[in-house]
Design a protein around this motif. Structure first.
Motif, mmCIF file in Angstrom:
data_model
loop_
_atom_site.group_PDB
_atom_site.id
_atom_site.type_symbol
_atom_site.label_atom_id
_atom_site.label_comp_id
_atom_site.label_asym_id
_atom_site.label_seq_id
_atom_site.Cartn_x
_atom_site.Cartn_y
_atom_site.Cartn_z
ATOM 1 N N GLY A 168 27.968 -41.481 -56.306
ATOM 2 C CA GLY A 168 27.454 -41.974 -55.106
ATOM 3 C C GLY A 168 28.414 -42.350 -53.885
ATOM 4 N N GLN A 169 29.885 -41.905 -54.177
ATOM 5 C CA GLN A 169 30.748 -42.167 -53.274
ATOM 6 C C GLN A 169 30.981 -41.183 -52.107
ATOM 7 O OE1 GLN A 169 34.990 -42.340 -54.769
ATOM 8 N NE2 GLN A 169 35.692 -43.168 -53.089
ATOM 9 N N LEU A 170 30.592 -40.053 -52.528
ATOM 10 C CA LEU A 170 30.809 -38.856 -51.501
ATOM 11 C C LEU A 170 29.409 -37.895 -51.767
ATOM 12 C CD1 LEU A 170 34.392 -37.334 -52.075
ATOM 13 C CD2 LEU A 170 33.503 -38.701 -50.300
ATOM 14 N N GLN A 171 28.949 -37.503 -50.431
ATOM 15 C CA GLN A 171 28.104 -36.283 -50.649
ATOM 16 C C GLN A 171 28.278 -34.925 -50.409
ATOM 17 O OE1 GLN A 171 24.423 -37.076 -47.831
ATOM 18 N NE2 GLN A 171 24.640 -39.252 -48.142
ATOM 19 N N SER A 172 29.488 -34.982 -49.708
ATOM 20 C CA SER A 172 29.974 -33.614 -49.255
ATOM 21 C C SER A 172 31.320 -33.446 -48.702
ATOM 22 C CB SER A 172 28.947 -32.647 -48.538
ATOM 23 O OG SER A 172 28.577 -33.220 -47.359
ATOM 24 N N VAL A 173 31.978 -32.423 -48.841
ATOM 25 C CA VAL A 173 33.138 -32.208 -48.021
ATOM 26 C C VAL A 173 33.181 -30.981 -47.703
ATOM 27 C CG1 VAL A 173 35.769 -32.206 -48.295
ATOM 28 C CG2 VAL A 173 34.375 -33.943 -49.606
ATOM 29 N N LYS A 174 33.753 -30.600 -46.400
ATOM 30 C CA LYS A 174 33.770 -29.424 -45.805
ATOM 31 C C LYS A 174 35.135 -29.107 -45.112
ATOM 32 C CE LYS A 174 28.855 -28.758 -44.860
ATOM 33 N NZ LYS A 174 28.868 -27.717 -45.887
ATOM 34 N N VAL A 175 35.938 -28.151 -45.244
ATOM 35 C CA VAL A 175 37.240 -28.094 -44.735
ATOM 36 C C VAL A 175 37.353 -26.748 -43.841
ATOM 37 C CG1 VAL A 175 39.565 -27.912 -45.236
ATOM 38 C CG2 VAL A 175 37.999 -28.824 -46.934
ATOM 39 N N PRO A 213 31.183 -32.742 -54.640
ATOM 40 C CA PRO A 213 31.526 -33.340 -55.810
ATOM 41 C C PRO A 213 30.767 -33.439 -56.896
ATOM 42 C CG PRO A 213 31.510 -34.770 -53.687
ATOM 43 C CD PRO A 213 30.575 -33.376 -53.491
ATOM 44 N N LYS A 214 31.336 -33.288 -58.271
ATOM 45 C CA LYS A 214 30.665 -33.319 -59.264
ATOM 46 C C LYS A 214 30.158 -34.661 -59.839
ATOM 47 C CE LYS A 214 32.288 -28.928 -61.213
ATOM 48 N NZ LYS A 214 33.126 -28.033 -62.099
ATOM 49 N N ALA A 215 31.033 -35.834 -59.249
ATOM 50 C CA ALA A 215 30.853 -37.072 -59.617
ATOM 51 C C ALA A 215 29.354 -37.576 -58.932
ATOM 52 C CB ALA A 215 32.023 -37.980 -59.303
ATOM 53 N N LYS A 216 28.814 -38.319 -59.838
ATOM 54 C CA LYS A 216 27.363 -38.741 -59.155
ATOM 55 C C LYS A 216 27.443 -40.116 -59.076
ATOM 56 C CE LYS A 216 25.847 -34.539 -59.859
ATOM 57 N NZ LYS A 216 25.827 -33.564 -58.795
#
Length: 212
Positions: A154-161, A149-152
């Motif tokens: 803090g909602q997400l750290q990482s996403v893997k598909v 995520p580019k947004a900082k």
């Protein structure tokens, strides 16, 4: 991690097709896949607390479907029933046990989340506005796409598909609190006919309706 966060993330990358080159197939999906249906199992694991021998986890399951632009439906059936519907204008969350409906403007609720981009976008450029995307290393018999995520906020750290033989298989999410959510997909069907009424929602009689 609440269900709003889960489904927003899930819809952002749900059904991305990836083989040797995940990014290339992701772009193909954005351009060609207009609707989808699948079942899912979700396991959410919280960080271990001091004194805990093992991390706490909970499992839920259900079905989801979407149709671009901007319409999707999540139905959690076990262990508790919840329905989440985006009709293009309003995002509805219905908790059956509480008999409570939360209604938000879809644009405000999703903003620039991947769900909004996937539901309305047609190319990888739009998704890249929210994520740094790269092909991940193959593991567990799957090809992976890493989305940072580019947004900082803090909602997400990482996403893997993860993709197995070109079909969506696993989605791994780590949120800002360190909770890890793993969604495993089955019975995946792309470009299926979905009835329009699946993306409409009418609050049940007697339900409390909250509009934050």
């Amino acid at each position: 991690m609440n269900h709003r966060t889960i489904f927003a993330i899930v819809l952002s990358l749900a059904a991305s097709l990836a083989r040797a080159d995940g990014l290339q197939d992701l772009e193909t999906f954005l351009r060609e896949v207009k609707s989808a249906q699948a079942s899912f199992t979700q396991v959410v694991t919280s960080p271990k607390r001091e004194g805990e021998a093992t991390a706490r986890s909970k499992t839920s399951s259900g079905r989801f479907e979407f149709q671009r632009p901007g319409r999707f439906r999540f139905e959690y059936t076990k262990p508790f029933e919840q329905t989440i519907v985006a009709d293009g204008q309003t995002l509805w969350l219905y908790d059956v046990d509480l008999n409570q409906v939360t209604a938000r403007k879809q644009q405000d609720a999703l903003g620039s989340t991947p769900a909004a981009l996937i539901a309305s976008g047609t190319d990888i450029k739009g998704l890249s506005e929210a994520f740094d995307l790269k092909a991940g290393a193959a593991r567990d018999g799957m090809e992976w796409v890493d989305a940072q995520p580019k947004a900082k906020d803090g909602q997400l750290q990482s996403v893997k598909v993860g993709f197995r033989q070109g079909q969506l298989a696993v989605l791994e999410i780590v949120d800002g609190l360190g909770q890890r959510s793993v969604l495993s997909f089955a019975q995946w069907q792309g470009n299926v006919a979905v009835k329009p009424e699946r993306f409409r929602f009418q609050p049940p009689a007697g339900a409390d309706v909250i509009r934050p």
